[in-house]
Scaffold this active site. Sequence first.
Site, PDB file in Angstrom:
ATOM      1  CG  HIS A 265      -1.908   0.903   1.369  1.00 23.85           C
ATOM      2  ND1 HIS A 265      -3.193   1.099   0.986  1.00 23.85           N
ATOM      3  CD2 HIS A 265      -1.494   2.613   1.735  1.00 23.85           C
ATOM      4  CE1 HIS A 265      -3.796   2.373   1.089  1.00 23.85           C
ATOM      5  NE2 HIS A 265      -2.663   3.231   1.577  1.00 23.85           N
ATOM      6  CD  GLU A 266       1.597   3.638   3.705  1.00 24.29           C
ATOM      7  OE1 GLU A 266       1.843   4.556   3.026  1.00 24.29           O
ATOM      8  OE2 GLU A 266       0.578   3.442   4.211  1.00 24.29           O
ATOM      9  CG  HIS A 269       0.224   6.362  -0.595  1.00 24.52           C
ATOM     10  ND1 HIS A 269      -0.571   7.061  -1.255  1.00 24.52           N
ATOM     11  CD2 HIS A 269      -0.198   5.672   0.349  1.00 24.52           C
ATOM     12  CE1 HIS A 269      -1.833   6.872  -0.407  1.00 24.52           C
ATOM     13  NE2 HIS A 269      -1.342   6.011   0.567  1.00 24.52           N
ATOM     14  CD  GLU A 295      -5.627   5.656   0.371  1.00 23.14           C
ATOM     15  OE1 GLU A 295      -5.487   4.802   1.125  1.00 23.14           O
ATOM     16  OE2 GLU A 295      -4.721   6.684   0.532  1.00 23.14           O
TER      17      GLU A 295
END
Length: 500
Positions: A265-266, A269, A295
């Site tokens: 997830h990170e 980003h 997101e």
Amino acid sequence: MEDKLQELKTRMATVMDLLMAANVLDWDQETYMPPGGAQARGDQVATLQELAHRFITDEAVGKLLDDLAAYEQELDYDSDEAALIRVTRREYNRRTKVPPALVAEYYRTKALATEAWKEARQKSDFRIFEPLLDKMVEIRHQWAECFKPYDNIYDPLIDEYEPGMTSAQIEAVFSGLKPHLVALVQDIVAHQDAVDDSPLHGDFDPEAQMAFGREVVAKLGYDFERGRLDLSAHPFTIHFTRDDVRITTRILRNFLPSCLMGIIHEGGHAMYEQNTSPHFYRTPLAFGASMATHESQSRFYENVIGRSRPFWKHFYPRLQEVFPQLKGVSLEAFYRALNKSQPSLIRVEADEVTYGLHIMLRFELENAILNGQVRVADLPKEWNGRMEAYLGIVPPNDREGVLQDIHWSQGYIGYFPDYLLGSIFSVQLWEQMQQDIPDVTEQIEAGKFDAILAWNTEHIYRHGMKYTLPELAQRITGRPLTWEPYLHYLRTKYGEIYGL
Ligand code: ZN
């Protein structure tokens, strides 16, 4: 005019240096700083933020923006120069339209409301938080009024996090999706026995979890030469320049997905920030477009890619090598376990399907409160009623209901919708990517992610803050943000997993 533009750039470069230096201090605080450093660190970051604020809101900046207005009209909308003026003006207006006295009152209330929220949450008693939340809503109401005219008082607050989006646009997307999502959740609940996630629970060596996560995120395209991975209480991404973008995760020894999915997830980003245009160095354009656009990337890598069958066809044999206890678990059983869906009380622990309903209820309540249709005192009742209607479960107490999120105590009203808008946008982009890269699924199965990163960079990342989410949606997919692809994706994926 070039000299005025140059002066604007020079001033913004100073602002960026201050903000990025504050980020270094924030990163250190969240990772390695001993507890004793907290007070001084708070002062240091506040000073840097205060200086940055003074530089941005300087009258000279307002004058430069006025002087450059005609020149901006002559420039190509897509040029870096026009975007720089446009985005700087947006930031300038945002910071100068609210009277300093109201800003000061906001910060005072924020500190008190956060403490009240913590106590209320700990004692599971909404009444402790209610007066401060009431005050915070009143302040944010006055705040929004500084940005008249608008169609809905909610709009200026939404615009802070998601430039170019309005409550009416979000309402149209959410209300279209909602009845289908509620029906899908009910269908899944009726087939709960189809998925067993026990293989994910067990004893998984923390160092091996981190090593595997590093391996995966590097393969996806996160550049460790321009980043690093550390541990923190809550996973986050932070950047100081595109050439130093750092991520963190957390490890649960007894639950495998937490560390890995946090890293992926990170990583989503971070790959965004690592691939903004190098020409945006020291300008306000060197950020992702918006909260929801960001997101859309983290959730794309985490859910659309990282929880997909092709992805695990490639990575599962390696995972079984690292954790031999999975040798007796088939790829199919693992894939299903990783995608278990079940109504639950806490938003941050919700799965892909139920997550959207947690967000919709918050969006509806924020809209109703700001427009005086729901009173703050009635929030617990309204919250629980929606939980029952949408997810079929009722929180047994306020702690696991209306008090679970920190956002409202901080005055972050208008922030929640972005979490779901990001998921919705991620699938709209994925549909387009599948058209543009016809063998993308085969590439994922083969562990090749270069073309995916290149597509994201070409269409999204390199533009930084140049375009808003509605502009990106139109440019990339030829239509506005739309919920249908997202519903189709969920129905197909979960219909197959649960045999619906
Ligand atoms: Zn995120």
